[in-house]
Design a protein around this motif. Structure first.
Motif, PDB file in Angstrom:
ATOM      1  N   LEU A  30       2.677   9.446  18.590  1.00  9.10           N
ATOM      2  CA  LEU A  30       3.680  10.443  18.268  1.00  9.10           C
ATOM      3  C   LEU A  30       5.004   9.312  17.977  1.00  9.10           C
ATOM      4  O   LEU A  30       5.179   8.402  18.497  1.00  9.10           O
ATOM      5  CB  LEU A  30       4.079  10.981  19.709  1.00  9.10           C
ATOM      6  N   HIS A  31       5.630  10.096  16.978  1.00 11.96           N
ATOM      7  CA  HIS A  31       6.959   9.483  16.741  1.00 11.96           C
ATOM      8  C   HIS A  31       8.136  10.039  17.436  1.00 11.96           C
ATOM      9  O   HIS A  31       8.271  11.360  17.437  1.00 11.96           O
ATOM     10  CB  HIS A  31       7.381   9.898  15.070  1.00 11.96           C
ATOM     11  N   PHE A  53       5.715  25.180  16.161  1.00 10.62           N
ATOM     12  CA  PHE A  53       4.397  25.043  15.552  1.00 10.62           C
ATOM     13  C   PHE A  53       4.607  24.572  13.871  1.00 10.62           C
ATOM     14  O   PHE A  53       3.872  23.618  13.420  1.00 10.62           O
ATOM     15  CB  PHE A  53       3.437  26.166  15.238  1.00 10.62           C
ATOM     16  N   SER A  54       5.429  24.967  13.162  1.00  9.37           N
ATOM     17  CA  SER A  54       5.297  24.529  11.800  1.00  9.37           C
ATOM     18  C   SER A  54       6.475  23.403  11.480  1.00  9.37           C
ATOM     19  O   SER A  54       5.956  22.641  10.676  1.00  9.37           O
ATOM     20  CB  SER A  54       5.860  25.880  10.908  1.00  9.37           C
ATOM     21  N   PRO A  55       7.639  23.317  12.124  1.00  8.67           N
ATOM     22  CA  PRO A  55       8.283  22.233  11.777  1.00  8.67           C
ATOM     23  C   PRO A  55       8.037  20.843  12.441  1.00  8.67           C
ATOM     24  O   PRO A  55       6.926  20.601  12.783  1.00  8.67           O
ATOM     25  CB  PRO A  55       9.859  22.828  12.141  1.00  8.67           C
ATOM     26  N   TYR A  56       9.026  19.955  12.193  1.00  3.54           N
ATOM     27  CA  TYR A  56       9.037  18.891  12.689  1.00  3.54           C
ATOM     28  C   TYR A  56      10.169  18.399  13.395  1.00  3.54           C
ATOM     29  O   TYR A  56      11.469  19.051  12.965  1.00  3.54           O
ATOM     30  CB  TYR A  56       8.485  17.558  11.868  1.00  3.54           C
ATOM     31  N   ALA A  57      10.576  17.004  14.042  1.00  6.54           N
ATOM     32  CA  ALA A  57      11.838  16.847  14.552  1.00  6.54           C
ATOM     33  C   ALA A  57      12.975  16.602  13.793  1.00  6.54           C
ATOM     34  O   ALA A  57      14.287  17.069  14.087  1.00  6.54           O
ATOM     35  CB  ALA A  57      11.751  15.613  15.488  1.00  6.54           C
ATOM     36  N   THR A  58      13.123  16.219  12.716  1.00  7.03           N
ATOM     37  CA  THR A  58      14.246  15.789  11.755  1.00  7.03           C
ATOM     38  C   THR A  58      15.012  16.619  11.616  1.00  7.03           C
ATOM     39  O   THR A  58      16.293  16.841  11.657  1.00  7.03           O
ATOM     40  CB  THR A  58      13.717  14.983  10.393  1.00  7.03           C
ATOM     41  N   PRO A  59      14.551  18.123  11.228  1.00  4.77           N
ATOM     42  CA  PRO A  59      15.657  19.262  10.948  1.00  4.77           C
ATOM     43  C   PRO A  59      16.729  19.641  12.225  1.00  4.77           C
ATOM     44  O   PRO A  59      17.344  20.322  12.089  1.00  4.77           O
ATOM     45  CB  PRO A  59      14.781  20.415  10.392  1.00  4.77           C
ATOM     46  N   TYR A  60      16.257  19.011  13.328  1.00  2.23           N
ATOM     47  CA  TYR A  60      17.034  19.427  14.509  1.00  2.23           C
ATOM     48  C   TYR A  60      17.921  18.165  15.178  1.00  2.23           C
ATOM     49  O   TYR A  60      18.412  18.263  16.196  1.00  2.23           O
ATOM     50  CB  TYR A  60      16.089  19.895  15.764  1.00  2.23           C
ATOM     51  N   ARG A  61      18.208  17.342  14.296  1.00  2.00           N
ATOM     52  CA  ARG A  61      18.868  16.410  14.418  1.00  2.00           C
ATOM     53  C   ARG A  61      20.287  16.551  14.746  1.00  2.00           C
ATOM     54  O   ARG A  61      21.073  15.970  15.548  1.00  2.00           O
ATOM     55  CB  ARG A  61      18.878  14.998  13.561  1.00  2.00           C
ATOM     56  N   HIS A  62      20.595  17.786  14.258  1.00  2.00           N
ATOM     57  CA  HIS A  62      22.130  18.281  14.359  1.00  2.00           C
ATOM     58  C   HIS A  62      22.284  18.669  15.720  1.00  2.00           C
ATOM     59  O   HIS A  62      23.098  18.806  16.648  1.00  2.00           O
ATOM     60  CB  HIS A  62      22.520  19.611  13.176  1.00  2.00           C
ATOM     61  N   VAL A  63      21.143  19.354  16.325  1.00  2.00           N
ATOM     62  CA  VAL A  63      20.957  19.890  17.846  1.00  2.00           C
ATOM     63  C   VAL A  63      21.313  18.488  18.774  1.00  2.00           C
ATOM     64  O   VAL A  63      21.826  18.607  19.774  1.00  2.00           O
ATOM     65  CB  VAL A  63      19.783  20.563  18.018  1.00  2.00           C
ATOM     66  N   ALA A  64      20.449  17.514  18.411  1.00  2.00           N
ATOM     67  CA  ALA A  64      20.630  16.365  19.246  1.00  2.00           C
ATOM     68  C   ALA A  64      22.088  15.815  19.177  1.00  2.00           C
ATOM     69  O   ALA A  64      22.725  15.386  20.237  1.00  2.00           O
ATOM     70  CB  ALA A  64      19.581  15.294  18.571  1.00  2.00           C
ATOM     71  N   GLN A  65      22.639  15.848  17.862  1.00  2.00           N
ATOM     72  CA  GLN A  65      24.079  15.326  17.783  1.00  2.00           C
ATOM     73  C   GLN A  65      24.881  16.103  18.612  1.00  2.00           C
ATOM     74  O   GLN A  65      25.936  15.637  19.202  1.00  2.00           O
ATOM     75  CB  GLN A  65      24.537  15.230  16.181  1.00  2.00           C
ATOM     76  N   ALA A  66      24.782  17.546  18.790  1.00  2.00           N
ATOM     77  CA  ALA A  66      25.761  18.494  19.461  1.00  2.00           C
ATOM     78  C   ALA A  66      25.450  18.073  20.978  1.00  2.00           C
ATOM     79  O   ALA A  66      26.408  18.222  21.803  1.00  2.00           O
ATOM     80  CB  ALA A  66      25.473  19.763  19.297  1.00  2.00           C
ATOM     81  N   LEU A  67      24.314  17.950  21.430  1.00  2.00           N
ATOM     82  CA  LEU A  67      24.242  17.395  22.674  1.00  2.00           C
ATOM     83  C   LEU A  67      24.678  16.098  23.029  1.00  2.00           C
ATOM     84  O   LEU A  67      25.254  15.988  24.346  1.00  2.00           O
ATOM     85  CB  LEU A  67      22.516  17.401  23.171  1.00  2.00           C
ATOM     86  N   HIS A  82       2.079  16.607  13.090  1.00  2.00           N
ATOM     87  CA  HIS A  82       3.297  17.038  12.493  1.00  2.00           C
ATOM     88  C   HIS A  82       4.320  15.835  12.303  1.00  2.00           C
ATOM     89  O   HIS A  82       4.182  14.970  12.788  1.00  2.00           O
ATOM     90  CB  HIS A  82       4.021  17.929  13.371  1.00  2.00           C
ATOM     91  N   GLY A  83       5.189  15.977  11.035  1.00  2.00           N
ATOM     92  CA  GLY A  83       6.254  14.871  10.868  1.00  2.00           C
ATOM     93  C   GLY A  83       5.592  13.415  10.697  1.00  2.00           C
ATOM     94  O   GLY A  83       4.591  13.076  10.006  1.00  2.00           O
ATOM     95  N   HIS A  84       6.165  12.713  11.323  1.00  2.00           N
ATOM     96  CA  HIS A  84       5.837  11.314  11.222  1.00  2.00           C
ATOM     97  C   HIS A  84       4.594  11.101  12.357  1.00  2.00           C
ATOM     98  O   HIS A  84       4.098   9.658  12.514  1.00  2.00           O
ATOM     99  CB  HIS A  84       6.885  10.198  11.468  1.00  2.00           C
ATOM    100  N   SER A  85       4.151  11.942  13.099  1.00  2.00           N
ATOM    101  CA  SER A  85       3.274  11.582  14.021  1.00  2.00           C
ATOM    102  C   SER A  85       1.999  11.749  13.528  1.00  2.00           C
ATOM    103  O   SER A  85       1.705  12.327  12.148  1.00  2.00           O
ATOM    104  CB  SER A  85       3.307  12.622  15.367  1.00  2.00           C
TER     105      SER A  85
END
Length: 108
Positions: A30-31, A53-67, A82-85
């Protein structure tokens, strides 16, 4: 940042990335992406974020940044397939594999 002040998808990059091996016979992994607040104070809490199910982590980096801006440490990860995994794209033998992977990430 975009000219209109909005955040671009996937920005900013994580502070650290790693791979987490699974016990699967095929050697799947897992990445993981880790985001941390400034070291001046310990994080208020730690968040593990898993996508749908469909996406991967990268599009949620803005959520991580807000947290992170709120003082939290965050780990995003790409579920198997999914993604890099690694893993067959969009496939899982049993849904319990996703649960076991989440438990591995949380334990990490």
């Amino acid at each position: 940042m975009r000219a209109d002040g909005g955040r671009t998808i996937g920005a900013p990059p994580p502070h650290r990335e790693e791979v987490l091996e699974t016990p699967d016979p095929g050697g799947e992994w897992l990445h993981l992406e880790h985001f941390a607040p400034p070291p001046a104070a310990p994080p208020r809490l730690v968040v593990v974020f898993t996508h749908g199910f469909s996406p991967y982590a990268t599009p949620y980096r803005h959520v991580a940044q807000a947290l992170v801006e709120a003082g939290h440490a965050v780990t995003l990860y790409d579920v198997r397939g999914h993604g890099h995994s690694t893993g067959r794209r969009g496939h899982v033998e049993a849904f319990d594999d996703y649960v076991a992977d989440l438990e591995r990430v949380v334990a990490r």
